[in-house]
Scaffold this motif. Structure first.
Motif, PDB file in Angstrom:
ATOM      1  N   ARG A  11      44.433  24.191  18.033  1.00 35.12           N
ATOM      2  CA  ARG A  11      43.541  25.417  17.943  1.00 35.12           C
ATOM      3  C   ARG A  11      43.872  26.547  18.913  1.00 35.12           C
ATOM      4  NH1 ARG A  11      38.246  23.813  16.367  1.00 35.12           N
ATOM      5  NH2 ARG A  11      38.071  21.599  15.469  1.00 35.12           N
ATOM      6  N   THR A  12      43.171  27.635  18.060  1.00 33.82           N
ATOM      7  CA  THR A  12      43.121  28.596  19.230  1.00 33.82           C
ATOM      8  C   THR A  12      42.013  28.987  19.864  1.00 33.82           C
ATOM      9  OG1 THR A  12      42.084  30.423  16.976  1.00 33.82           O
ATOM     10  CG2 THR A  12      45.001  30.178  17.975  1.00 33.82           C
ATOM     11  N   GLN A  13      41.221  30.016  20.186  1.00 32.84           N
ATOM     12  CA  GLN A  13      40.157  30.138  21.238  1.00 32.84           C
ATOM     13  C   GLN A  13      39.549  30.550  19.775  1.00 32.84           C
ATOM     14  OE1 GLN A  13      38.936  31.009  24.872  1.00 32.84           O
ATOM     15  NE2 GLN A  13      38.083  29.904  22.906  1.00 32.84           N
ATOM     16  N   ALA A  14      39.931  31.410  18.865  1.00 34.42           N
ATOM     17  CA  ALA A  14      39.098  31.849  17.941  1.00 34.42           C
ATOM     18  C   ALA A  14      37.860  30.445  17.687  1.00 34.42           C
ATOM     19  CB  ALA A  14      39.253  31.826  16.760  1.00 34.42           C
ATOM     20  N   THR A  15      38.963  29.032  17.116  1.00 31.33           N
ATOM     21  CA  THR A  15      38.073  28.085  16.978  1.00 31.33           C
ATOM     22  C   THR A  15      37.918  27.150  18.080  1.00 31.33           C
ATOM     23  OG1 THR A  15      40.491  26.652  16.746  1.00 31.33           O
ATOM     24  CG2 THR A  15      39.268  28.223  14.913  1.00 31.33           C
ATOM     25  N   MET A  16      37.861  27.030  19.138  1.00 33.29           N
ATOM     26  CA  MET A  16      37.421  26.551  20.323  1.00 33.29           C
ATOM     27  C   MET A  16      36.069  27.056  20.915  1.00 33.29           C
ATOM     28  SD  MET A  16      41.451  25.835  21.691  1.00 33.29           S
ATOM     29  CE  MET A  16      40.240  24.812  23.288  1.00 33.29           C
ATOM     30  N   ASP A  17      34.775  26.008  21.189  1.00 31.58           N
ATOM     31  CA  ASP A  17      33.620  26.667  21.239  1.00 31.58           C
ATOM     32  C   ASP A  17      33.040  26.879  23.480  1.00 31.58           C
ATOM     33  OD1 ASP A  17      30.324  26.790  20.640  1.00 31.58           O
ATOM     34  OD2 ASP A  17      30.752  25.374  22.852  1.00 31.58           O
ATOM     35  N   PHE A  18      34.539  26.287  23.961  1.00 33.49           N
ATOM     36  CA  PHE A  18      34.879  26.930  24.767  1.00 33.49           C
ATOM     37  C   PHE A  18      35.818  27.670  25.679  1.00 33.49           C
ATOM     38  CE2 PHE A  18      36.926  22.922  23.856  1.00 33.49           C
ATOM     39  CZ  PHE A  18      37.817  23.154  25.508  1.00 33.49           C
ATOM     40  N   VAL A  19      36.369  28.820  27.252  1.00 42.26           N
ATOM     41  CA  VAL A  19      37.415  29.124  26.743  1.00 42.26           C
ATOM     42  C   VAL A  19      38.311  28.731  27.084  1.00 42.26           C
ATOM     43  CG1 VAL A  19      38.144  30.939  28.582  1.00 42.26           C
ATOM     44  CG2 VAL A  19      35.277  30.916  28.040  1.00 42.26           C
ATOM     45  N   ASP A  20      39.172  29.186  26.857  1.00 43.99           N
ATOM     46  CA  ASP A  20      40.595  28.391  26.291  1.00 43.99           C
ATOM     47  C   ASP A  20      41.314  29.151  27.526  1.00 43.99           C
ATOM     48  OD1 ASP A  20      42.949  26.789  25.392  1.00 43.99           O
ATOM     49  OD2 ASP A  20      43.738  28.176  23.910  1.00 43.99           O
ATOM     50  N   VAL A  21      40.850  28.428  29.191  1.00 40.64           N
ATOM     51  CA  VAL A  21      41.399  29.425  29.919  1.00 40.64           C
ATOM     52  C   VAL A  21      42.700  28.465  30.757  1.00 40.64           C
ATOM     53  CG1 VAL A  21      39.416  29.047  30.792  1.00 40.64           C
ATOM     54  CG2 VAL A  21      40.605  27.406  31.018  1.00 40.64           C
ATOM     55  N   ASP A  22      43.682  29.097  31.184  1.00 37.69           N
ATOM     56  CA  ASP A  22      45.170  28.981  31.877  1.00 37.69           C
ATOM     57  C   ASP A  22      44.898  27.649  32.296  1.00 37.69           C
ATOM     58  OD1 ASP A  22      46.916  27.803  33.542  1.00 37.69           O
ATOM     59  OD2 ASP A  22      48.624  29.987  32.845  1.00 37.69           O
ATOM     60  N   ILE A  23      45.341  26.949  32.132  1.00 41.03           N
ATOM     61  CA  ILE A  23      45.666  25.617  33.215  1.00 41.03           C
ATOM     62  C   ILE A  23      45.309  25.657  34.577  1.00 41.03           C
ATOM     63  CG2 ILE A  23      45.371  24.018  31.461  1.00 41.03           C
ATOM     64  CD1 ILE A  23      48.288  23.041  32.356  1.00 41.03           C
ATOM     65  N   VAL A  24      45.817  27.186  35.293  1.00 39.89           N
ATOM     66  CA  VAL A  24      46.626  26.750  36.896  1.00 39.89           C
ATOM     67  C   VAL A  24      45.471  27.959  37.006  1.00 39.89           C
ATOM     68  CG1 VAL A  24      48.186  27.613  38.161  1.00 39.89           C
ATOM     69  CG2 VAL A  24      48.763  25.357  36.578  1.00 39.89           C
ATOM     70  N   ASN A  25      46.132  29.071  36.237  1.00 44.08           N
ATOM     71  CA  ASN A  25      45.685  30.745  36.735  1.00 44.08           C
ATOM     72  C   ASN A  25      44.086  31.189  36.300  1.00 44.08           C
ATOM     73  OD1 ASN A  25      48.287  31.350  37.805  1.00 44.08           O
ATOM     74  ND2 ASN A  25      48.963  31.336  35.689  1.00 44.08           N
ATOM     75  N   ASP A  26      43.768  31.917  37.070  1.00 47.22           N
ATOM     76  CA  ASP A  26      42.356  32.251  36.484  1.00 47.22           C
ATOM     77  C   ASP A  26      42.059  33.303  35.640  1.00 47.22           C
ATOM     78  OD1 ASP A  26      40.814  30.998  39.154  1.00 47.22           O
ATOM     79  OD2 ASP A  26      40.497  32.707  39.907  1.00 47.22           O
ATOM     80  N   THR A  27      41.480  32.878  34.645  1.00 43.25           N
ATOM     81  CA  THR A  27      41.006  33.916  33.390  1.00 43.25           C
ATOM     82  C   THR A  27      40.242  34.998  34.046  1.00 43.25           C
ATOM     83  OG1 THR A  27      41.652  32.779  31.710  1.00 43.25           O
ATOM     84  CG2 THR A  27      40.326  34.145  31.106  1.00 43.25           C
ATOM     85  N   PRO A  28      40.343  36.605  33.331  1.00 46.48           N
ATOM     86  CA  PRO A  28      39.332  37.066  35.029  1.00 46.48           C
ATOM     87  C   PRO A  28      37.836  37.599  33.472  1.00 46.48           C
ATOM     88  CG  PRO A  28      41.107  38.923  32.835  1.00 46.48           C
ATOM     89  CD  PRO A  28      41.147  37.088  32.637  1.00 46.48           C
ATOM     90  N   VAL A  29      37.396  36.870  33.347  1.00 49.63           N
ATOM     91  CA  VAL A  29      36.084  36.325  32.692  1.00 49.63           C
ATOM     92  C   VAL A  29      35.136  36.077  34.111  1.00 49.63           C
ATOM     93  CG1 VAL A  29      36.429  37.046  30.521  1.00 49.63           C
ATOM     94  CG2 VAL A  29      36.028  34.740  30.988  1.00 49.63           C
ATOM     95  N   PHE A  30      33.812  36.364  33.675  1.00 51.20           N
ATOM     96  CA  PHE A  30      33.255  35.591  34.546  1.00 51.20           C
ATOM     97  C   PHE A  30      31.937  34.910  34.060  1.00 51.20           C
ATOM     98  CE2 PHE A  30      34.848  39.206  36.759  1.00 51.20           C
ATOM     99  CZ  PHE A  30      34.913  38.954  37.589  1.00 51.20           C
ATOM    100  N   LEU A  31      30.871  33.594  34.327  1.00 52.94           N
ATOM    101  CA  LEU A  31      29.969  33.486  33.471  1.00 52.94           C
ATOM    102  C   LEU A  31      28.995  34.246  34.230  1.00 52.94           C
ATOM    103  CD1 LEU A  31      29.156  29.940  33.625  1.00 52.94           C
ATOM    104  CD2 LEU A  31      27.444  31.304  34.172  1.00 52.94           C
ATOM    105  N   SER A  32      27.445  34.677  33.175  1.00 55.24           N
ATOM    106  CA  SER A  32      26.735  35.603  33.464  1.00 55.24           C
ATOM    107  C   SER A  32      25.481  34.757  33.624  1.00 55.24           C
ATOM    108  CB  SER A  32      26.728  36.784  32.091  1.00 55.24           C
ATOM    109  OG  SER A  32      25.465  37.272  32.243  1.00 55.24           O
ATOM    110  N   PRO A  33      24.374  34.830  34.530  1.00 54.28           N
ATOM    111  CA  PRO A  33      23.571  34.282  34.352  1.00 54.28           C
ATOM    112  C   PRO A  33      22.322  34.657  33.552  1.00 54.28           C
ATOM    113  CG  PRO A  33      23.718  34.960  36.456  1.00 54.28           C
ATOM    114  CD  PRO A  33      24.871  35.226  36.008  1.00 54.28           C
ATOM    115  N   LYS A  34      22.321  35.545  33.086  1.00 58.85           N
ATOM    116  CA  LYS A  34      21.211  36.781  31.661  1.00 58.85           C
ATOM    117  C   LYS A  34      21.575  36.295  30.533  1.00 58.85           C
ATOM    118  CE  LYS A  34      19.083  39.344  29.865  1.00 58.85           C
ATOM    119  NZ  LYS A  34      17.597  40.186  29.925  1.00 58.85           N
ATOM    120  N   ALA A  35      23.557  36.020  30.984  1.00 61.12           N
ATOM    121  CA  ALA A  35      23.787  35.264  29.363  1.00 61.12           C
ATOM    122  C   ALA A  35      23.075  33.303  29.088  1.00 61.12           C
ATOM    123  CB  ALA A  35      24.830  34.857  29.068  1.00 61.12           C
ATOM    124  N   LEU A  36      23.160  32.850  29.875  1.00 61.41           N
ATOM    125  CA  LEU A  36      21.793  31.544  29.983  1.00 61.41           C
ATOM    126  C   LEU A  36      20.713  32.155  29.117  1.00 61.41           C
ATOM    127  CD1 LEU A  36      22.682  29.909  33.438  1.00 61.41           C
ATOM    128  CD2 LEU A  36      23.784  29.602  31.129  1.00 61.41           C
TER     129      LEU A  36
END
Length: 484
Positions: A11-36
């Motif tokens: 699968r690619t990110q487009a077909t996955m519901d969650f963020v397809d993060v690197d299993i070691v390094n950070d992906t430069p996005v943040f969880l937004s309380p407003k989005a909740l």
């Protein structure tokens, strides 16, 4: 290596519901309380309640001079490395929190007039009012507080995508909103790279928060302060002359530079001046309430992850290449779920495959939560019972008829939703089947939109031409036929 690669999900990110993060390094996005607050589901409601409950508890302790209790709650916050979200360079470190930083957060909150005066109403307010709190810390605090629902979400996604989990994994701190305390447990979670993984729905992440202290100070608070200085005719008022003779004009002004020189521009100034001019904060927050804090697009996610853009031709080929017949029904359902999830993101989220209802006596192939952000699905959510959108997949080599139509409509209910997509390979008589769908709608048994391979091709072409496309004329035309 990203989750999809590590576990060979195909699968690619487009077909996955969650963020397809690197299993070691950070992906430069943040969880937004407003989005909740934008997620109309039990998951979203629970997360909002947990954040509000925790933060209100901390503020109640501070306002009641119970600072030791407040600090103890904040000290329990840990570095949420397991999401692999943030700005750490190299291996994920969860840099924003820890015992020292949690103490700093408490110290800032306990010494802030905003906390004691009641100016702080929700978590994102801290970005405006509290020194040292920025997007990464707010994201980490929110992640800690909603860890329990994120764990359940991760477990659900693992079962759905067949990702192995390890038993007996330390959950990390979990917030109990009834007893208003932290606790921990041992749970099942996937382990990869630098440790346990916690999946975050991609509709919840942003590159920045909605509130910005600099924006609020420069464009809202300073404007009110200028008006106050002019009304008081203070020493900051300058007289500006222009023109000569009869055309000579004078005007009074107070520069923002002069205001900053007199009052400062840090968050202590923001708190002090906001107490004098509460209308500035009210105006800013009202504007932000009405402002769309939209999820990242699929193109945004691809760029942030350094991945290729969504290959719509490949997604369509995955559907069309499945042989017709019962033997490949599971493969067809998986391909349809992939293309539907990509097409209708971010409006349709959280695909629940083989969703059981009526205590397991009935199943729905795919159930989506309708976020109703824009376009066709937003229109549906405003005018019809469309909390969820149901999808039935029929990989038939025979005609789809009344039994299949009745099967889908029997899954509808006023609370779950009454909108469904019946996706199949082809119709021997497409016009006749649409008439059957119209009969179902007229009998108040819900609204079924029929789609075959050609319709799916039309939808992917529309999305490929416009990454932000959301109006879906094909769907609207078919729905209009049901209600007219």
């Amino acid at each position: 290596m990203r989750i999809s690669q590590h576990y060979g999900l195909g699968r690619t990110q487009a077909t996955m519901d969650f963020v397809d993060v690197d299993i070691v390094n950070d992906t430069p996005v943040f969880l937004s309380p407003k989005a909740l607050t934008m997620l109309p589901s039990e998951f979203g409601d629970e997360c909002v309640h947990l954040v509000q409950n925790f933060f209100q508890t901390v503020l109640d302790h501070i306002r009641g001079d119970r600072n030791r209790e407040a600090e103890a709650l904040l000290r329990a916050l840990r570095e949420p490395n397991e999401t692999r979200l943030g700005l750490s360079s190299g291996k994920a470190k969860g840099h924003a929190l820890g015992s020292g930083s949690a103490h700093n957060v408490w110290e800032s909150l306990s010494q802030s007039e905003a906390a004691k005066s009641g100016l702080l109403e929700d978590l994102e307010d801290t970005v405006l009012m509290i020194e040292g709190i920025s997007v990464d810390i707010v994201s980490d605090i929110a992640t800690n507080i909603i860890r329990a629902p994120l764990i359940r979400y991760t477990q659900h996604m693992c079962r759905q995508y067949e990702i192995p989990m390890s038993p007996g994994v330390d959950s990390g701190p979990l917030w109990n909103p009834i007893e208003r305390r932290w606790y921990s447990d041992f749970v099942e979670l996937p382990i990869a790279g630098s440790g346990r993984l916690l999946f975050v729905p991609k509709v919840l992440v942003r590159t920045h928060l909605q509130y910005d202290a600099g924006e609020y100070f420069r464009h809202f608070l300073l404007t009110r302060m200028q008006q106050a200085e002019l009304a008081a005719n203070s020493e900051l008022v300058e007289i500006i002359k222009s023109g000569k003779g009869k055309r000579a004009r004078t005007r009074r002004r107070v520069t923002k530079k002069a205001l900053k020189a007199k009052y400062g521009s840090n968050k202590k100034t923001i708190v002090t001046e906001t107490r004098k001019h509460p209308a500035a904060l009210a105006t800013y927050k009202a504007l932000k309430r009405d402002e769309k804090h939209l999820p990242l697009t699929l193109d945004d996610m691809s760029k942030l992850e350094g991945a290729a853009e969504t290959d719509w031709h490949l997604l369509l080929r995955d559907v069309r290449s499945v042989p017709t017949g019962a033997a490949d029904a599971g493969r067809y359902e998986k391909a349809v779920e992939g293309v539907i999830s990509a097409l209708f993101y971010p409006n349709l989220t959280n695909p629940n495959v083989q969703h059981e209802i009526h205590d397991g006596r009935k199943r729905i192939d795919i159930t989506y939560t309708n976020m109703g952000i824009n376009g066709f699905f937003a229109w549906l959510s405003k005018h019809y019972s469309a909390a969820h959108v149901f999808v039935e997949c029929k990989n038939y080599g025979k005609e789809v008829g009344n039994p299949e139509l009745d099967q889908l409509s029997s899954r509808f209910s006023p609370s779950r939703g009454q909108i469904g997509l019946l996706v199949c390979r082809s119709f021997q008589n497409k016009a006749l089947f649409l008439k059957r769908c119209i009969d179902t709608a007229k009998d108040s048994r819900g609204f079924v939109i029929p789609l075959d391979d050609e319709d799916v091709a039309t939808l992917t072409a529309s999305r490929q031409d416009d990454p932000l496309f959301a109006n879906w004329k094909l769907l609207k035309d078919k729905f209009d036929a049901l209600i007219n």
